[in-house]
Design an enzyme around this catalytic site. Structure first.
Site, PDB file in Angstrom:
ATOM      1  N   CYS A  10     -17.789  -7.597  14.183  1.00 33.55           N
ATOM      2  CA  CYS A  10     -18.529  -8.702  14.776  1.00 33.55           C
ATOM      3  C   CYS A  10     -18.135 -10.026  14.131  1.00 33.55           C
ATOM      4  O   CYS A  10     -17.560 -10.066  13.063  1.00 33.55           O
ATOM      5  CB  CYS A  10     -20.021  -8.479  14.634  1.00 33.55           C
ATOM      6  SG  CYS A  10     -20.538  -8.485  12.936  1.00 33.55           S
ATOM      7  N   GLN A  54       0.821  -1.227   0.000  1.00 30.23           N
ATOM      8  CA  GLN A  54       0.000   0.000   0.000  1.00 30.23           C
ATOM      9  C   GLN A  54       0.851   1.271   0.000  1.00 30.23           C
ATOM     10  O   GLN A  54       0.290   2.371  -0.006  1.00 30.23           O
ATOM     11  CB  GLN A  54      -0.949   0.016   1.211  1.00 30.23           C
ATOM     12  CG  GLN A  54      -1.999  -1.079   1.210  1.00 30.23           C
ATOM     13  CD  GLN A  54      -3.110  -0.875   0.164  1.00 30.23           C
ATOM     14  OE1 GLN A  54      -3.273   0.201  -0.402  1.00 30.23           O
ATOM     15  NE2 GLN A  54      -3.859  -1.932  -0.118  1.00 30.23           N
TER      16      GLN A  54
HETATM   17  N1  PLP Z   1      -0.531  -6.855   1.052  1.00 35.01           N
HETATM   18  C1  PLP Z   1      -1.388  -5.822   1.209  1.00 35.01           C
HETATM   19  C2  PLP Z   1      -1.172  -4.855   2.328  1.00 35.01           C
HETATM   20  C3  PLP Z   1      -2.450  -5.662   0.328  1.00 35.01           C
HETATM   21  O1  PLP Z   1      -3.296  -4.649   0.477  1.00 35.01           O
HETATM   22  C4  PLP Z   1      -2.614  -6.602  -0.717  1.00 35.01           C
HETATM   23  C5  PLP Z   1      -3.775  -6.514  -1.632  1.00 35.01           C
HETATM   24  O2  PLP Z   1      -4.895  -6.280  -1.223  1.00 35.01           O
HETATM   25  C6  PLP Z   1      -1.693  -7.643  -0.843  1.00 35.01           C
HETATM   26  C7  PLP Z   1      -0.668  -7.740   0.055  1.00 35.01           C
HETATM   27  C8  PLP Z   1      -1.801  -8.647  -1.947  1.00 35.01           C
HETATM   28  O3  PLP Z   1      -1.399  -8.087  -3.160  1.00 35.01           O
HETATM   29  P1  PLP Z   1      -1.840  -8.785  -4.554  1.00 35.01           P
HETATM   30  O4  PLP Z   1      -3.270  -8.453  -4.754  1.00 35.01           O
HETATM   31  O5  PLP Z   1      -0.951  -8.145  -5.575  1.00 35.01           O
HETATM   32  O6  PLP Z   1      -1.574 -10.218  -4.403  1.00 35.01           O
END
Ligand code: PLP
Length: 391
Positions: free
Chosen positions: A333, A184
């Protein structure tokens, strides 16, 4: 009745490919389509393009091109790093947090059960911040096993960030390896790996207006682990399989574009987030923001808890979708098949609130936020809309 205009506020899930990125990819489908492992000129052209792309990605990290390896996504990068560190670097213990992405958490469960690795999850507070004192105590405990610390730079549900330079420096001083899931944050923040002593990091193109199905991992010189996928010698034996050349070119174009406009885009998206926050506070009673919203937090994410007793998240999501609003939800929840968000659970977010994650990009506008607020009023405050409409 025509369908409402789509309001896309789910950019932490994925982003639209930028037009310049698509343009940069196109020649690699129909013109420079050679297999980069082929020795003929089309293959050599493809190889040269990939190596140029690697150099550009490395420049954005202040790293060496030999430390960058292309993968199919962030999940694969994170899996390869964790599995490889255990298998090839003799890691016996991994310290992480309960708010990591599932591609980390499920890898940790697997390493624990199949490879007998000790996994320790740090405590997190109500903002989603990890306990650094606990980390320090674990790192300096007597006879500490060979340790990898794996902590995400920014949380994808609530946006809470860590002080990566501080934590990486702390881990290295204690002799531990350190990895960060930066899915991110790469191409959203300046990253200087000369100043942040990480051993590993992972990134994914589709989070910064690149295509889906491509990512990369960084491995500091000397820490290279073996491939998780067996086959050819691609990516210097670290990731078998013919390279996704168009994807790699798209990811690199997206990263270049992001870093060219970083300051401007950051300020713009941050101003949208603040406007959204202020509009929500002004219009909806008793809302809460999940995470470290006014502290060290992603400028792209606002996780909002609406106080709607007995209002299931799925119902709200359905109604938002009918109104053309694309967002993600999380619920503290846990009942029946709804196991809820592990992140909101870890930060003990109030289950009386229905949580919605709004995530923004440079393609969002202030007028979209105004439309969003109006549509949200129609869903959550129907009595107000009736009064408004009958005026
Ligand atoms: N790590 C984080 C913090 C993510 O937000 C995401 C995707 O949502 C991933 C890993 C996985 O990435 P990818 O969708 O390229 O496999």
């Amino acid at each position: 009745m025509s369908a409402p205009e789509i309001l896309y506020f789910d950019n932490a899930a994925t982003t639209a490919v930028a037009p310049q990125v698509l343009e940069a990819m196109l020649p690699y489908f129909t013109h420079t389509y050679g297999n980069p492992s082929s020795v003929h000129h089309l293959g050599r052209q493809a190889r040269a393009a990939i190596e140029k792309a690697r150099k550009q990605i490395a420049q954005h990290l202040q790293a060496s091109p030999s430390e960058v390896f292309f993968t199919s996504c962030g999940t694969e990068a994170n899996n390869t790093i964790l599995l490889g560190a255990v298998r090839d670097l003799g890691i016996q213990r991994i310290i992480s947090s309960p708010t990591e992405h599932h591609c980390i958490l499920h890898s940790l469960e697997d390493l624990q059960h199949r490879h007998n690795i000790e996994v320790v999850y740090l405590s997190v507070n109500e903002k989603g911040q990890i306990d650094i004192t606990e980390l320090e105590t674990l790192l300096y405990q007597a006879n500490a096993p060979t340790t990898l610390v794996s902590l995400m730079h920014a949380n994808n549900e609530i946006g809470t960030m860590i002080d990566l330079a501080k934590i990486a420096t702390l881990c290295k001083a204690a002799g531990a390896y350190v990895h960060s899931d930066m899915v991110q944050t790469f191409a959203h923040y300046p990253i200087n790996l000369q100043e942040i002593p990480l051993d590993f990091m992972a990134s994914s193109a589709h989070k910064f207006h690149g295509p889906k199905g491509v990512g990369f991992m960084y491995m500091r010189t000397g820490n290279v682990v073996k491939s998780m996928i067996l086959g050819g010698a691609q990516e210097r034996n670290l990731r078998a399989g013919t390279e996704n050349i168009a994807g790699i070119m798209g990811m690199t174009a997206a990263a270049n574009l992001a870093y060219q406009n970083l300051e401007k885009d950051t300020q713009y998206i941050f101003s949208l987030k603040k406007y959204l926050q202020q509009q929500l506070l002004q219009n909806f009673p008793h809302i809460q923001f999940n995470g470290d919203v006014d502290g060290n937090s992603l400028y792209t994410i606002l996780n909002v808890g609406f106080c709607q007793k007995n209002y299931p998240t799925e119902l709200l999501l359905f109604q938002l979708d009918v109104e053309g609003i694309c967002v993600s939800a999380g619920s503290a929840c846990s009942s029946g098949s709804d196991i809820g968000s592990h992140v909101l659970k870890a930060i003990k977010s109030s289950p009386a609130h229905t949580a919605v994650r709004f995530s923004l990009s440079k393609f969002n506008t202030k007028s979209e936020i105004d439309m969003l607020i109006q549509r949200l009023q129609g869903i959550l405050l129907p009595e107000k809309m009736v009064a408004h409409n009958s005026r």
